[in-house]
Motif scaffolding. Structure first.
Motif, mmCIF file in Angstrom:
data_model
loop_
_atom_site.group_PDB
_atom_site.id
_atom_site.type_symbol
_atom_site.label_atom_id
_atom_site.label_comp_id
_atom_site.label_asym_id
_atom_site.label_seq_id
_atom_site.Cartn_x
_atom_site.Cartn_y
_atom_site.Cartn_z
ATOM 1 N N SER A 21 -29.812 -5.589 -17.887
ATOM 2 C CA SER A 21 -29.758 -4.077 -18.256
ATOM 3 C C SER A 21 -30.898 -3.258 -18.015
ATOM 4 C CB SER A 21 -29.319 -4.170 -19.574
ATOM 5 O OG SER A 21 -29.132 -2.531 -19.970
ATOM 6 N N GLN A 22 -32.148 -4.023 -18.561
ATOM 7 C CA GLN A 22 -33.216 -2.938 -18.336
ATOM 8 C C GLN A 22 -33.923 -2.663 -16.869
ATOM 9 O OE1 GLN A 22 -36.892 -5.090 -19.823
ATOM 10 N NE2 GLN A 22 -37.980 -3.242 -19.932
ATOM 11 N N ARG A 24 -31.818 0.261 -16.004
ATOM 12 C CA ARG A 24 -32.262 1.708 -16.606
ATOM 13 C C ARG A 24 -33.562 1.968 -15.881
ATOM 14 N NH1 ARG A 24 -35.435 1.642 -22.726
ATOM 15 N NH2 ARG A 24 -36.420 3.269 -22.528
ATOM 16 N N MET A 69 -24.746 -1.851 -18.830
ATOM 17 C CA MET A 69 -26.029 -1.539 -19.741
ATOM 18 C C MET A 69 -25.856 -1.830 -20.978
ATOM 19 S SD MET A 69 -27.458 1.544 -17.679
ATOM 20 C CE MET A 69 -29.160 1.288 -18.620
ATOM 21 N N SER A 70 -27.044 -2.362 -21.578
ATOM 22 C CA SER A 70 -26.918 -2.664 -22.888
ATOM 23 C C SER A 70 -26.757 -1.550 -23.854
ATOM 24 C CB SER A 70 -28.133 -3.456 -23.280
ATOM 25 O OG SER A 70 -29.471 -2.678 -23.156
ATOM 26 N N ASP A 114 -30.162 0.479 -23.828
ATOM 27 C CA ASP A 114 -30.854 1.085 -22.832
ATOM 28 C C ASP A 114 -29.973 2.473 -22.560
ATOM 29 O OD1 ASP A 114 -32.795 -0.663 -21.803
ATOM 30 O OD2 ASP A 114 -31.438 -1.993 -21.218
#
Length: 536
Positions: free
Chosen positions: A247-248, A251, A265-266, A269
């Motif tokens: 996810s990062q 982002r 994505m988390s 994020d």
């Protein structure tokens, strides 16, 4: 992490981008190409009949045409695509589609009604896909009689048993088995009577606005615009799907302008990107449910007290509030909120002492050891880790088994698992019948039935009461009686302690650049990019 992503993207796509024109900075994607960041780990095949998962579905929705397409805002409305028109017979026993005569495949072969019939019947011949069609009564023995082409541009789909024809329309619009394959090209590449399945795993034979140019597993899927295709020419010359499981990474790539769209994505994020004026966040409610599933093929889970104990060992609110924002909303019923017959949540909450008492009554005073399967990606692994901790509070010692889609859901399809954290159900969530069908219905509990898309079949659970009520609700003409039947089904599910404990109703959060125009993520997971442009 971002620099690694840039190097990977550069290595994979520099030749493609240079071919499009002058060298472009990776700080901004090309104006005529769309770059999507997502996990590609669940893509095992791009054969429309054999594929599984939303990623494959969206990719193929841009390669293959269907007879009709669902509206982007109202999935109960269908628009012509390969079919110019369609009509439901007065006796509601069949649907007739009239195909346009100017559509051609990427090969140049004309699209005919026979291609649709071949595409549909090959899935039954091969025993792949089509579970959501099979439940309407279609099978290997009757498919050739039920789906016919009386001439080159007419398709007639008969209903094998009394049914709601609008459900057949939804299946034709939203199921991979109904995507129209170039039968001539596929058969030219067939081996050992596989109807081209081996070749179609990594090649395409469609008539849509894009063709498959390249698929490197867990790296990239590249779709190339088909110049001079029969339909509208999309503005985007290429669709580039990049494997970005972290996810990062997505982002940072969004913030840098290296990708246009990001899925999966988390929470942290997505939340962090809310204040970024250059980005938009879209949420689409789906019919998919996040659940904890137990297999009734395992003796210990055949005891309803054990299954009930599991219900008291989930921190529903904690999971919903800390793990599932932008993924799902708290929900505990197999029928989604807002649908006809939906009921209030059951009110289950974390209660380890209640669970211990139930386990003791069932003969497990010291608890038990189990395995818990889960996808090794967010949010599934986060949910499973949280459940592992709360199971331990009740004396259930769970060993996590992580893996990709084939390893985790493959075990469910083979009915060889103990516990599993997953997401499933009716993708669209637009009709109570199909929503309940996906989760609580199982007309044939044998291994040979291979009803892979029915979660209760995977869990080896069958309730004749539920099956009878759901079949009856489909044909019930009185709206009030039908609603009561849907309500009763859910009540019986709770009384019998069905093997799936729903935790939340899914939604898809997609983050994209605000200069991407006409991008509408679709509830059918068939988002089509032919109308997408960039405001640059």
């Amino acid at each position: 992490m971002l620099s690694n992503f840039k190097r990977t993207l550069l290595a994979g796509c520099v030749g493609v981008m240079l071919a499009a024109g002058p060298t472009l900075s990776l700080a901004e994607t090309p104006a005529d190409q769309l770059v999507v960041g997502l996990s590609l780990s669940n893509i095992l095949s791009l054969d429309p009949a054999a594929m599984s998962g939303r990623e494959s579905m969206e990719i193929n929705a841009n390669i293959y045409d269907r007879l009709i397409e669902p509206d982007v805002t109202d999935p109960a409305v269908f628009h012509p695509r390969l079919a110019e028109s369609f009509e439901i017979a007065e006796d509601r026993g069949s649907v007739t589609f009239h195909l346009r005569q100017d559509a051609v495949f990427h090969s140049g072969n004309p699209v005919t009604a026979h291609d649709f019939v071949w595409s549909m019947t090959r899935a039954f011949e091969l025993g792949i896909g089509g579970s959501n069609i099979r439940v309407f009564g279609y099978n290997e023995d009757n498919i050739a009689e039920m789906v016919t082409a009386p001439d080159d541009y007419t398709v007639v789909m008969k209903l094998p048993k009394p049914n709601d024809p609008t459900l057949i329309l939804a299946a034709v619009a939203g199921q991979g088995v109904a995507m129209v394959i170039d039968s001539k090209l596929a058969m030219e590449n067939a081996k050992d009577n596989d109807f081209g399945q081996g070749w179609l795993t990594t090649n395409s034979a469609g008539s849509g606005p894009y063709r498959l140019d390249r698929w490197l597993a867990n790296d990239i899927v590249l779709l190339q615009r088909v110049e001079g295709s029969w339909g509208e020419q999309p503005a985007m010359t290429r669709l580039i799907y990049r494997h970005m499981p972290e996810s990062q990474t997505k982002r940072l790539a969004l913030e840098a302008g290296d990708i246009d769209i990001a899925w999966g994505m988390s929470v942290a994020d997505v939340t962090a990107l809310q204040s970024n004026d250059a980005l938009e966040i879209a949420e689409v409610t789906s019919g998919n449910m996040y659940y904890l599933m137990s297999s009734m093929a395992e003796e210990k889970f055949q005891d309803p007290r054990v299954r009930e104990a599991l219900r008291y060992l989930i921190d529903y609110e904690g999971i919903a509030e800390t793990i599932l924002p932008y993924y799902a909303r708290l929900h505990q019923r197999p029928l989604g909120k807002g649908l006809d017959g939906s009921l209030p949540d059951t009110g289950y909450s974390l209660d380890p002492e209640k669970a211990k008492a139930l386990l003791a009554e069932a003969g497990y005073p010291a608890g038990m050891d189990v395995t818990l399967r889960v996808l090794a990606e967010s949010p599934f692994i986060n949910i499973a880790t949280a459940i592992q901790a709360t199971l331990a509070q009740g004396g259930i010692r769970a060993e996590l088994i992580t893996g990709n889609s084939d390893q985790i859901y493959g075990a469910a399809r083979e009915r060889k698992f103990e516990l599993l954290v997953g997401r499933g159900g009716d993708r669209t969530g637009t009709h109570p019948y199909t929503s309940l069908l996906s989760l609580v219905y199982n007309p044939d509990n044998s291994d040979e039935a291979k009803l892979f898309t029915l979660q209760s079949w995977r869990a080896s659970f069958q309730s004749e009461e539920i099956n009878t009520l759901l079949d009856g609700a489909l044909l019930e003409g009185d709206a009030d009686k039908r609603r009561e039947m849907y309500e009763q089904i859910q009540e019986i599910w709770e009384e019998q302690v069905g093997p799936l404990q729903v935790m939340a109703q899914g939604l898809d959060a997609v983050v994209y650049q605000d200069d991407v125009v006409n991008y509408v993520p679709h509830v059918y997971q068939t988002t089509i990019y032919r109308d997408v442009t960039k405001n640059r």
